[in-house]
Design a protein around this motif. Structure first.
Motif, mmCIF file in Angstrom:
data_model
loop_
_atom_site.group_PDB
_atom_site.id
_atom_site.type_symbol
_atom_site.label_atom_id
_atom_site.label_comp_id
_atom_site.label_asym_id
_atom_site.label_seq_id
_atom_site.Cartn_x
_atom_site.Cartn_y
_atom_site.Cartn_z
ATOM 1 N N GLY A 53 -6.620 1.845 13.360
ATOM 2 C CA GLY A 53 -5.959 0.547 13.366
ATOM 3 C C GLY A 53 -5.134 0.348 12.121
ATOM 4 N N GLY A 54 -4.697 -0.893 11.910
ATOM 5 C CA GLY A 54 -3.891 -1.231 10.752
ATOM 6 C C GLY A 54 -4.741 -1.570 9.553
ATOM 7 N N PRO A 55 -4.200 -1.492 8.338
ATOM 8 C CA PRO A 55 -4.984 -1.764 7.121
ATOM 9 C C PRO A 55 -5.379 -3.227 6.992
ATOM 10 C CG PRO A 55 -2.678 -1.452 6.556
ATOM 11 C CD PRO A 55 -2.815 -1.110 8.016
ATOM 12 N N GLU A 56 -4.631 -4.147 7.642
ATOM 13 C CA GLU A 56 -4.976 -5.560 7.509
ATOM 14 C C GLU A 56 -6.340 -5.866 8.118
ATOM 15 O OE1 GLU A 56 -2.682 -5.001 11.315
ATOM 16 O OE2 GLU A 56 -2.488 -4.354 9.219
ATOM 17 N N LYS A 57 -6.844 -4.963 8.965
ATOM 18 C CA LYS A 57 -8.159 -5.173 9.583
ATOM 19 C C LYS A 57 -9.303 -4.914 8.607
ATOM 20 C CE LYS A 57 -6.003 -5.984 13.407
ATOM 21 N NZ LYS A 57 -5.928 -7.365 13.955
ATOM 22 N N LEU A 58 -8.974 -4.393 7.416
ATOM 23 C CA LEU A 58 -10.021 -4.139 6.428
ATOM 24 C C LEU A 58 -10.467 -5.397 5.715
ATOM 25 C CD1 LEU A 58 -8.639 -0.873 4.750
ATOM 26 C CD2 LEU A 58 -10.555 -1.048 6.346
ATOM 27 N N ALA A 59 -9.678 -6.445 5.788
ATOM 28 C CA ALA A 59 -10.018 -7.677 5.087
ATOM 29 C C ALA A 59 -11.367 -8.209 5.587
ATOM 30 C CB ALA A 59 -8.926 -8.726 5.302
ATOM 31 N N GLY A 60 -12.226 -8.539 4.653
ATOM 32 C CA GLY A 60 -13.538 -9.088 4.996
ATOM 33 C C GLY A 60 -14.622 -8.051 5.176
ATOM 34 N N THR A 61 -14.284 -6.743 5.104
ATOM 35 C CA THR A 61 -15.309 -5.709 5.226
ATOM 36 C C THR A 61 -16.102 -5.596 3.919
ATOM 37 O OG1 THR A 61 -13.739 -4.013 4.506
ATOM 38 C CG2 THR A 61 -13.914 -4.434 6.876
ATOM 39 N N PRO A 62 -17.314 -5.073 3.984
ATOM 40 C CA PRO A 62 -18.092 -4.884 2.751
ATOM 41 C C PRO A 62 -17.338 -4.008 1.758
ATOM 42 C CG PRO A 62 -19.486 -4.608 4.667
ATOM 43 C CD PRO A 62 -18.089 -4.689 5.179
ATOM 44 N N PRO A 63 -17.451 -4.286 0.465
ATOM 45 C CA PRO A 63 -16.679 -3.530 -0.533
ATOM 46 C C PRO A 63 -17.151 -2.071 -0.632
ATOM 47 C CG PRO A 63 -18.225 -4.999 -1.613
ATOM 48 C CD PRO A 63 -18.285 -5.322 -0.154
ATOM 49 N N TYR A 64 -16.260 -1.263 -1.173
ATOM 50 C CA TYR A 64 -16.517 0.171 -1.330
ATOM 51 C C TYR A 64 -16.548 0.530 -2.817
ATOM 52 C CZ TYR A 64 -15.242 0.458 3.620
ATOM 53 O OH TYR A 64 -15.180 0.285 4.984
ATOM 54 N N GLU A 65 -17.274 1.593 -3.109
ATOM 55 C CA GLU A 65 -17.314 2.094 -4.480
ATOM 56 C C GLU A 65 -16.129 2.993 -4.810
ATOM 57 O OE1 GLU A 65 -21.040 3.579 -5.993
ATOM 58 O OE2 GLU A 65 -22.117 2.616 -4.346
ATOM 59 N N THR A 66 -15.575 3.648 -3.780
ATOM 60 C CA THR A 66 -14.415 4.517 -3.984
ATOM 61 C C THR A 66 -13.448 4.312 -2.835
ATOM 62 O OG1 THR A 66 -15.813 6.197 -5.062
ATOM 63 C CG2 THR A 66 -13.610 6.869 -4.370
ATOM 64 N N VAL A 67 -12.177 4.127 -3.190
ATOM 65 C CA VAL A 67 -11.105 4.030 -2.200
ATOM 66 C C VAL A 67 -10.103 5.141 -2.517
ATOM 67 C CG1 VAL A 67 -9.233 2.634 -1.270
ATOM 68 C CG2 VAL A 67 -11.408 1.554 -1.872
ATOM 69 N N VAL A 68 -9.796 5.955 -1.504
ATOM 70 C CA VAL A 68 -8.898 7.102 -1.664
ATOM 71 C C VAL A 68 -7.658 6.862 -0.817
ATOM 72 C CG1 VAL A 68 -8.622 9.593 -1.391
ATOM 73 C CG2 VAL A 68 -10.843 8.639 -2.101
ATOM 74 N N ALA A 69 -6.495 6.897 -1.470
ATOM 75 C CA ALA A 69 -5.205 6.767 -0.775
ATOM 76 C C ALA A 69 -4.223 7.727 -1.428
ATOM 77 C CB ALA A 69 -4.697 5.330 -0.843
ATOM 78 N N LEU A 70 -4.499 9.027 -1.308
ATOM 79 C CA LEU A 70 -3.666 10.035 -1.954
ATOM 80 C C LEU A 70 -2.287 10.140 -1.320
ATOM 81 C CD1 LEU A 70 -6.283 12.890 -2.543
ATOM 82 C CD2 LEU A 70 -5.319 11.320 -4.230
ATOM 83 N N ASP A 71 -2.141 9.741 -0.085
ATOM 84 C CA ASP A 71 -0.845 9.791 0.581
ATOM 85 C C ASP A 71 0.024 8.587 0.238
ATOM 86 O OD1 ASP A 71 0.961 11.059 2.577
ATOM 87 O OD2 ASP A 71 0.622 9.175 3.660
ATOM 88 N N GLY A 72 -0.506 7.666 -0.531
ATOM 89 C CA GLY A 72 0.239 6.454 -0.824
ATOM 90 C C GLY A 72 -0.003 5.391 0.222
ATOM 91 N N LEU A 73 0.897 4.404 0.247
ATOM 92 C CA LEU A 73 0.695 3.247 1.114
ATOM 93 C C LEU A 73 1.762 3.107 2.191
ATOM 94 C CD1 LEU A 73 -0.187 0.661 -1.683
ATOM 95 C CD2 LEU A 73 -1.698 2.270 -0.513
ATOM 96 N N ASP A 74 2.683 4.073 2.275
ATOM 97 C CA ASP A 74 3.800 3.939 3.210
ATOM 98 C C ASP A 74 3.411 4.237 4.650
ATOM 99 O OD1 ASP A 74 5.494 3.236 1.154
ATOM 100 O OD2 ASP A 74 6.136 5.297 0.782
ATOM 101 N N ARG A 75 2.391 5.071 4.854
ATOM 102 C CA ARG A 75 2.047 5.480 6.223
ATOM 103 C C ARG A 75 0.706 4.901 6.662
ATOM 104 N NH1 ARG A 75 2.956 11.795 7.065
ATOM 105 N NH2 ARG A 75 1.836 12.008 5.073
ATOM 106 N N LEU A 76 0.501 3.632 6.294
ATOM 107 C CA LEU A 76 -0.714 2.939 6.727
ATOM 108 C C LEU A 76 -0.431 1.925 7.825
ATOM 109 C CD1 LEU A 76 -2.536 2.250 3.326
ATOM 110 C CD2 LEU A 76 -2.824 4.150 4.894
ATOM 111 N N GLY A 77 0.750 1.311 7.796
ATOM 112 C CA GLY A 77 1.054 0.267 8.763
ATOM 113 C C GLY A 77 1.243 0.801 10.164
ATOM 114 N N SER A 78 0.922 -0.037 11.143
ATOM 115 C CA SER A 78 1.031 0.311 12.554
ATOM 116 C C SER A 78 2.087 -0.572 13.204
ATOM 117 C CB SER A 78 -0.324 0.110 13.253
ATOM 118 O OG SER A 78 -0.183 0.179 14.652
#
Length: 560
Positions: A89-114
């Motif tokens: 799905g899209g990244p906006e669906k992550l809002a409100g999820t339990p927090p994480y200790e590590t977030v990895v986005a090595l590809d950047g943020l350009d190819r996350l939107g749907s």
């Protein structure tokens, strides 16, 4: 197959992993080694090579992709791991999820939107990722440089995945490494480390710490690393189809030719030479194709005065994993560089990173000074030592005079030919006498020139600039050769005309009365001379013969 969690906004017929709609997922052993800083509950967003995900702890791992085929392939790959959760799905669906200790986005943020969801800007997506990061958690973020070497040297073809990428026109996207650091700091993140990525953001072969890149003592080492063909030579750049799907959720390599991977688009210049020039001028960080930053979220975004000094690593106090200062991939093997506690830099095996300049730099500097003895001394020392078969741009000479080779040795003639090719590409051929430069370097180095020096294959031109430079040089040499040929022809014509004029003069003089009288006189003299010689030959037997016997006979006749 394991269950795929549909968050909404998923793209039913889209895949980022197969490379059919773009450059494929981020990949490489260097990035896999960088993931050693991940710990605890981990979130991975964007297209990442499944082999990168294998390097992450799978006790509590969440992977978010936007294409349903990619999600199904990953769910099938990790079906036997209960701690791996695949979401689509899209990244906006992550809002409100339990927090994480590590977030990895090595590809950047350009190819996350749907296309089925909200079109978020770079800043909105970044704030969303920071919001799901718990205090003390770490963010591993990749960011492409719109003015990186990969963009300056070629124009990547547009891909289907670029439908909503604003790139440098996105006002919320920080431009340059300094503004990117400031953006992370303003969001309550403490910068732990930053790496410059070469040669492409998608498939890096070298990740070098920005502090190491700024060390002026390591100019030769950095030039040797970034000038290595394993990093820049014949490497595909961003925008190519370097990774294609194998139909099983994995990937396969790019098309290969005689000299390795074939770039999808022609290069405007040799990237290795331009990278070496950037290192020499101290702007390698600004011209890097991409950057990877490691940040740790502070408990309170307003507490910024407690930031550690440069060079400290926030991950060291939690898991003991200190990220390497440089991650270099050569022939599929990874070599790490770290900081020496007593000062300087060392490889993982304990070998010190050499300081100084490359042999090529020293030869070029001596050539520009017209210092022929220094050039001869450098070439002789190079070819008489253990580094004779290593390229001159991969041999570092320290201030103490020791030599360190950073490449696998080959045929010495190949190394000499490569040096000659690079001197020509640098526009220094005019400083040398006319002739075969490789043969001249071979003679100056103390080796016997021959067919191996004249005909051994050299380094191919790295881009259009080198090809144009070769064309201009060959055109200049051809015009000089034609001018010399015209001079020879003109000189021969003038001499032939002079010879003809002299022959006509001789012919005219030959037919004058004086000439005829002279010829008659000479003919009479020759005849008289021959007559005199004949008379002398006839008289010589009578005057020179014996007289005793004849006198005896005469006296006998008179007596009788």
């Amino acid at each position: 197959m394991s269950e795929v969690h549909l968050l909404g906004g998923e793209m039913l017929g889209w895949s980022d992993l197969d490379g059919a709609h773009g450059p494929g997922p981020v990949r490489g052993p260097g990035l896999a080694a960088l993931l050693s800083v991940a710990s605890g509950r981990t979130l991975v967003v964007g297209p990442h090579d499944p082999r990168l995900l294998d390097a992450l702890p799978s006790a509590d791992l969440t992977v978010l992709v936007r294409g349903l085929p990619d999600a199904e392939a990953l769910a099938d790959r990790y079906a036997d791991r209960s701690g791996v959760r695949v979401c689509c799905g899209g990244p906006e669906k992550l809002a409100g999820t339990p927090p994480y200790e590590t977030v990895v986005a090595l590809d950047g943020l350009d190819r996350l939107g749907s296309v089925e969801g909200a079109q978020l800007s770079w800043g909105e997506t970044f704030d969303l990722l920071v919001s799901v990061l718990r205090p003390g958690g770490r963010l591993l973020l990749g960011a492409e440089n719109p003015l990186g070497l990969h963009r300056l040297l070629t124009s990547p073809p547009s891909a289907d995945s670029d439908w909503a990428a604003l790139g440098e026109y996105d006002d919320t996207r920080p431009a340059g490494p300094a503004r990117l650091r400031a953006r992370l700091t303003a969001s309550g993140l403490r910068i732990g480390d930053a790496w410059a990525v070469f040669p492409s953001p998608v498939a890096p072969a070298a990740l070098v710490n920005t502090e190491l890149l700024a060390d002026p003592d390591l100019t030769g080492f950095l030039q040797a690393v970034l000038g290595d063909r394993a990093v820049f030579g014949n490497q595909a750049v961003s925008g190519d189809r370097a990774v294609l799907g194998d139909g099983e959720g994995g990937t396969r390599g790019p098309d290969t030719g005689r000299d390795g991977s074939v770039p999808a688009t022609p290069l405007l210049a040799d990237p290795a030479r331009l990278a070496g020039s950037a290192v020499r001028n101290g702007i390698a960080v600004e011209l890097a194709p991409a950057w990877v930053l490691l940040g740790e979220r502070l408990p309170d975004p307003l507490i910024l005065a407690d930031q550690p000094a440069a060079g400290t690593h926030p991950g060291a106090d939690r898991t003991g994993a200190v990220p390497a200062a440089a991650l270099l991939v050569r022939d599929g093997r990874l070599r790490e560089v770290g900081r020496d506690p007593v000062g300087g830099w060392r490889f993982a095996d304990g070998e010190a990173v050499p300081s100084g300049r490359t042999v090529e730099d020293l030869v070029v500097a001596a050539t520009l000074r017209r210092d022929l003895p220094a050039v001869r001394a450098l070439l002789t020392t190079w070819q008489s030592g253990a580094e004779a078969g290593m390229p001159a741009d991969a041999v570092v000479v320290t201030p103490a005079g020791t030599w360190h080779g950073l490449a696998e040795p080959t045929e010495p003639m190949l190394a000499l030919r490569r040096l000659a090719s690079r001197l020509i590409d640098a526009g220094l051929a005019d400083l040398w006498p006319a002739g075969e430069l490789a043969a001249m370097l071979t003679t100056m180095s103390g080796r016997e020139p021959g067919t191996s020096a004249d005909h051994v294959a050299g380094a191919a031109a790295g881009g259009w600039r080198e090809l144009l430079s070769d064309r201009d040089r060959l055109a200049r040499e051809l015009s000089e050769a034609r001018a010399l040929q015209d001079w020879y022809e003109r000189t021969l014509t003038e001499r032939d005309d002079e010879l003809k004029r002299l022959r006509r003069i001789v012919s005219l003089l030959h037919g004058t009365p004086t000439a005829r009288a002279g010829r008659l006189l000479l003919a009479g003299a020759r005849t008289a001379r021959r007559t005199a010689r004949s008379a002398v030959r006839r008289l010589r037997p009578t005057t020179d013969g014996p007289t005793e016997g004849c006198g005896g006979q005469g006296e006998g006749r008179r007596e009788s």
